[in-house]
Design an enzyme around this catalytic site. Structure first.
Site, PDB file in Angstrom:
ATOM      1  N   LYS A  46     -96.424  36.979 -54.341  1.00  0.00           N
ATOM      2  CA  LYS A  46     -95.911  37.784 -55.454  1.00  0.00           C
ATOM      3  C   LYS A  46     -94.393  37.694 -55.376  1.00  0.00           C
ATOM      4  O   LYS A  46     -93.763  38.236 -54.491  1.00  0.00           O
ATOM      5  CB  LYS A  46     -96.383  39.241 -55.314  1.00  0.00           C
ATOM      6  CG  LYS A  46     -96.482  40.005 -56.618  1.00  0.00           C
ATOM      7  CD  LYS A  46     -95.142  40.289 -57.295  1.00  0.00           C
ATOM      8  CE  LYS A  46     -94.399  41.422 -56.639  1.00  0.00           C
ATOM      9  NZ  LYS A  46     -93.005  41.529 -57.174  1.00  0.00           N
ATOM     10  N   GLY A 100     -88.611  43.437 -47.304  1.00  0.00           N
ATOM     11  CA  GLY A 100     -87.924  44.242 -48.316  1.00  0.00           C
ATOM     12  C   GLY A 100     -87.466  45.555 -47.729  1.00  0.00           C
ATOM     13  O   GLY A 100     -87.170  45.640 -46.530  1.00  0.00           O
ATOM     14  N   SER A 101     -87.431  46.580 -48.576  1.00  0.00           N
ATOM     15  CA  SER A 101     -86.871  47.867 -48.145  1.00  0.00           C
ATOM     16  C   SER A 101     -87.859  48.645 -47.269  1.00  0.00           C
ATOM     17  O   SER A 101     -89.074  48.425 -47.333  1.00  0.00           O
ATOM     18  CB  SER A 101     -86.520  48.699 -49.375  1.00  0.00           C
ATOM     19  OG  SER A 101     -87.689  48.954 -50.132  1.00  0.00           O
ATOM     20  N   CYS A 106     -80.498  41.083 -45.024  1.00  0.00           N
ATOM     21  CA  CYS A 106     -81.156  42.132 -44.213  1.00  0.00           C
ATOM     22  C   CYS A 106     -80.440  42.340 -42.886  1.00  0.00           C
ATOM     23  O   CYS A 106     -80.341  43.463 -42.407  1.00  0.00           O
ATOM     24  CB  CYS A 106     -82.633  41.825 -44.016  1.00  0.00           C
ATOM     25  SG  CYS A 106     -82.953  40.165 -43.432  1.00  0.00           S
ATOM     26  N   GLU A 160     -78.764  51.624 -45.535  1.00  0.00           N
ATOM     27  CA  GLU A 160     -78.567  50.212 -45.879  1.00  0.00           C
ATOM     28  C   GLU A 160     -77.939  50.146 -47.274  1.00  0.00           C
ATOM     29  O   GLU A 160     -78.562  50.545 -48.260  1.00  0.00           O
ATOM     30  CB  GLU A 160     -79.921  49.485 -45.860  1.00  0.00           C
ATOM     31  CG  GLU A 160     -79.799  48.006 -46.151  1.00  0.00           C
ATOM     32  CD  GLU A 160     -81.132  47.263 -46.055  1.00  0.00           C
ATOM     33  OE1 GLU A 160     -82.132  47.754 -46.598  1.00  0.00           O
ATOM     34  OE2 GLU A 160     -81.145  46.179 -45.437  1.00  0.00           O
TER      35      GLU A 160
END
Ligand code: NAI
Ligand code: MG
Length: 477
Positions: free
Chosen positions: A174, A227-228, A283, A380
């Site tokens: 995805k 990701g987060s 990241c 972040e």
């Protein structure tokens, strides 16, 4: 404007809903393309294709050297279109062209690397008792769903897909709704390499729709997410609900400790790439510097000189060093963080606000006098904002560096290698860089401590997370 489709079961498929997602160029805010938006029906189709290819044992029963050759062919086809794919990545993501093309061609290297490991995944025989033959077999999970972030979409697809294929899993990728286009170019390499249909499916849709539906689907057996932290926790909940494994890599708030004997130019070079490169959307960004009091003023002068010297511009313009952040939202968020730092008492010795021009450009920002309690020191930011904190004793530097929920990257700048290894031992972080940020390669394990996640990607051991172990005991009597 070009329209891109999803790649499902070896075919290019429009959205069953007819919906599309528009993709813009962050340097101009103009739409550059649109992609079919996968809804639940499309996700179902991709899962069905992956499941069928796994049940047909397309990869599992392929002679092992043929599986390796298939992966080498994908590498070759990827290399042929690296310029095209990298250019599209540069336009949709904003990052510098050379880096985008390298990211694309690195996918080819990743496929070659893991292709070479397909025939080296060996089980064991285990002594149990006389008359018993006990051995282990390594088997794939089945249908593996990969959720990809927008900052390094091709790198993330490369590392997770190559592992999934080397181990015989079938995959649904995805792609991120902000940067899905270069991935469709990569899908052409999958197609041209004669990958059996359904083994690799690449679809784009919104995270909270297609993404959430995909990871919670009963026919998905394995998840990979980068990701987060907030989304990562949702992914882990979805995995827990089905008791399936999830590989998670979740961002960071990485600190570099600068000892008094450091070569300050090394620190500046790391800042150039690790907080101002890709507009800080990395990241493992070097988002904090913990600097000894005695060298802080000298370092700040050098960091301001660097910030002033960076050429602001779109990634596709020769020489651009400070490229845009990904979106208006992200720009608002990053500028908001800088403002909150200044309001809390930090001093912007350079930057602090958006650049007054078209596109989502944020100034190279260096915040001095940051303290541990400030939001800019804790969250972040994912933008070109460097927080500088001061210390006097080494133990204090380590305490500051470790005072975070994250644990992805950390660094040490010193000429004294005893001190470097003493410090590396104490840092709570999956990666420690000494005197230069980003020293790893596709062969080095990568992952986080604490809330940055617990999985390890890249390198040989990454394959373990794509395999389950079956133990077989045979009574020989
Ligand atoms: P995100 O973590 O929400 O998105 C990453 C991927 O997850 C995208 O493909 C998205 O479509 C998908 N997703 C979102 N919600 C989902 C759900 N409920 N189920 C399944 N998939 C889902 O990140 P986002 O919103 O793009 O950015 C927000 C912040 O995340 C950034 O400001 C940054 O701080 C951080 N981030 C960190 C990254 C890293 O490499 N550590 C990468 C991307 C974002
Ligand atoms: Mg965009």
């Amino acid at each position: 404007m070009e329209k891109y489709n999803n790649y499902i079961n070896g075919k290019w498929i429009d959205s069953s809903s007819g919906k599309t997602i528009e993709v813009d160029n962050p340097a101009t805010e103009k739409v550059i393309g649109e992609i079919a938006c996968a809804t639940n029906a499309d996700v179902d189709m991709a899962i069905e294709a992956a499941k069928k290819s796994f049940q047909n044992r397309s990869l599992v029963d392929m002679p092992i050297m043929d599986r390796a050759r298939l992966m080498h062919r994908i590498a070759d086809e990827t290399r042929k279109i690296a310029k095209e794919g990298g250019t599209l990545l540069c336009y949709e993501n904003g990052k510098a062209l050379a880096g985008a093309v390298k990211e694309f061609s690195d996918v080819a290297d990743t496929f070659d690397y893991y292709a070479g490991l397909t025939d080296k995944l060996e089980g064991k025989t285990i002594p149990v008792a006389n008359g018993v033959l006990d051995y282990t077999v390594l088997e794939p999970y089945g249908v593996s769903a990969h959720i990809i972030p927008w900052n390094y979409p091709l790198a993330m697809i490369g590392r997770s897909l190559a592992c999934a294929m080397a181990t015989g899993n079938s995959t649904i990728i995805k792609t991120p709704e902000l940067t899905p286009l270069a991935a469709t170019v990569f899908a052409k390499a999958i197609e041209r390499a004669n990958t059996p249909p359904g083994v690799v499916n690449i679809i784009c849709g919104y995270g909270n729709e297609a993404g959430a539906y995909l990871v919670s689907h009963p026919d998905v057996n394995h998840i990979v997410f980068t990701g987060s932290v907030a989304t990562g926790k949702k992914i882990l909940h979805a995995a827990a609900d089905k008791a399936i494994p999830a590989i998670v890599e979740l961002g960071g708030k990485s600190a570099g400790i600068v000892y008094p004997d450091a070569n300050l130019d090394d620190v500046v070079e790391s800042a150039r790439h690790a907080i101002f490169g890709v507009a800080g959307q990395i990241c493992t960004a070097m988002s904090r510097l913990v600097v000894h009091k005695s060298v802080k003023d000298e370092l700040l002068v050098k960091l301001v000189d660097l910030s002033k010297s960076l050429k602001v511009g779109p990634g596709y313009e020769e020489g651009s060093e400070l490229t845009p952040v990904i979106s208006q939202n992200q720009l608002d968020k990053v500028e908001g963080y800088a403002r909150s730092g200044i309001q809390a008492g930090a001093e912007a010795v350079h930057g602090g606000k958006r650049v007054d021009r078209e596109g989502y450009f944020m100034e190279a920002t260096v915040l001095d006098k940051v303290t541990q309690d400030m939001t800019v020191a804790r969250e972040e930011i994912f933008g070109p904002v460097l927080s500088v904190l001061e210390y006097e004793e080494p133990e204090e530097a380590i305490q500051i560096a470790n005072d975070t929920d994250y644990g992805l990257g950390a660094g040490v700048f010193t000429k004294d290698l005893d001190k470097a290894s003493w410090t590396a031992n104490k840092l709570e972080s999956g990666q420690v860089y000494v005197n230069k940020w980003f020293t790893g390669s596709l062969a080095t394990p990568f992952g986080g401590y604490k809330q940055s996640g617990y999985s390890r990607e890249k390198g040989q051991q990454a394959l373990n997370a794509y395999l389950q172990i079956k133990n077989v005991g045979i009574s020989l009597s």
